[in-house]
Design an enzyme around this catalytic site. Structure first.
Site, mmCIF file in Angstrom:
data_model
loop_
_atom_site.group_PDB
_atom_site.id
_atom_site.type_symbol
_atom_site.label_atom_id
_atom_site.label_comp_id
_atom_site.label_asym_id
_atom_site.label_seq_id
_atom_site.Cartn_x
_atom_site.Cartn_y
_atom_site.Cartn_z
ATOM 1 N N HIS A 99 31.150 41.202 37.294
ATOM 2 C CA HIS A 99 31.066 40.746 38.682
ATOM 3 C C HIS A 99 29.692 40.178 39.014
ATOM 4 O O HIS A 99 28.665 40.667 38.531
ATOM 5 C CB HIS A 99 31.393 41.904 39.634
ATOM 6 C CG HIS A 99 32.781 42.414 39.480
ATOM 7 N ND1 HIS A 99 33.071 43.667 38.995
ATOM 8 C CD2 HIS A 99 33.980 41.821 39.741
ATOM 9 C CE1 HIS A 99 34.381 43.835 38.956
ATOM 10 N NE2 HIS A 99 34.959 42.727 39.406
ATOM 11 N N SER A 143 38.694 39.191 41.758
ATOM 12 C CA SER A 143 37.656 40.023 42.372
ATOM 13 C C SER A 143 36.362 39.300 42.708
ATOM 14 O O SER A 143 35.715 39.635 43.703
ATOM 15 C CB SER A 143 37.341 41.224 41.480
ATOM 16 O OG SER A 143 36.959 40.819 40.176
ATOM 17 N N ASP A 170 28.053 45.657 35.134
ATOM 18 C CA ASP A 170 29.369 45.726 34.499
ATOM 19 C C ASP A 170 29.685 44.476 33.681
ATOM 20 O O ASP A 170 30.721 44.406 33.010
ATOM 21 C CB ASP A 170 30.461 45.966 35.537
ATOM 22 C CG ASP A 170 30.554 44.864 36.595
ATOM 23 O OD1 ASP A 170 29.886 43.815 36.457
ATOM 24 O OD2 ASP A 170 31.299 45.062 37.584
#
Length: 252
Positions: A221, A22, A218
């Protein structure tokens, strides 16, 4: 279809594969499955020099989010690809970016014969069929492997096999690999994964360390600003280690 697609600029000679999970696909500016649409100046499109290979294997002008039709089950935002391309475009000819990253994927899912690996090879070959030369694979992955002791112990061997396999399948035995040492992941094993990444000692493999770049709330990321910085770090690594050097001209 826009007739400019027939223009030679849409057959970029300098191809870069963007792969991993990601943080390579880009989550900069994404909150609660919504991208804020903010594109930093360093990530602006350049319709004359920076292109991306779409999911349908056609080149188009590259713009954020680069992975929108590749990591299609997730919401993509800003990643490192556009700032990387903008940082090197004055030193190289037209650039072709080949997004391949998919969020939440472990290294075993990128093994030879697995869907993600097969798709990456297919996309790379498509870029080559357009007349491009693959200049480097940019790889940012490992957070998913920081979740178990077994994944930690096998990570280095699996990553080295991936490098050997992709070079063999693309008939590019010296393909430059620029991998990112992860900046986030399970605290119990993150340092072990980072150690494995930095311990890979193969020809034409260099490591860029993302540790210290700011993370989103979070704690997984990179922020948009961090993605811009990472792209510039990847560009520095490419230009330093792999880009053809201009010959020195002696003064008269």
């Amino acid at each position: 279809m826009d007739s400019t697609l027939e223009n030679v600029a849409y057959s970029p000679k300098n191809v870069f594969i963007l792969s991993g999970q990601s943080n390579m696909a880009g989550r900069g500016g994404v909150e609660k499955h919504h991208w804020d649409g903010i594109v930093p100046n360093e990530c602006h499109p350049d319709a004359s020099r920076i292109f991306r290979l779409s999911a349908h294997l056609h080149y188009e002008v590259a713009c954020e989010p680069l992975h929108h039709d590749i990591d299609a089950k997730k919401t993509c935002g800003v990643g490192p690809g556009m700032s990387f391309a903008n940082a090197i475009k004055d030193q190289v000819e037209a650039i072709g970016l080949v997004p391949c990253a998919v969020g939440g994927t472990a290294i075993k899912e990128w093994a030879h014969g697995q869907h993600l690996y097969v798709n990456m090879v297919k996309r790379a070959r498509a870029a080559m069929s357009h007349g491009g030369e693959i200049k480097a694979l940019l790889w940012y992955q490992g957070e998913s492997d920081a979740l178990s002791q077994h994944c930690v112990y096998t990570y280095k061997a699996n990553m080295e096999k991936l490098i050997h396999d992709i070079r063999a399948d693309l008939h590019l035995p010296s393909l430059p690999i620029i991998q990112v040492a992860i900046a986030s992941g399970d605290e119990k094993y993150i340092e072990k994964i980072r150690e494995a990444q930095k311990a890979i000692d193969l020809p034409n493999v260099v490591c860029v360390d993302a540790m210290g770049l700011q993370l989103k709330g979070d704690n997984l990321h990179l922020t948009t600003e961090s993605q811009v910085k990472l792209g510039q770090m990847l560009a520095d690594a490419y230009l330093t280690h792999f880009a053809p050097q201009e010959p020195c001209v002696a003064s008269s």
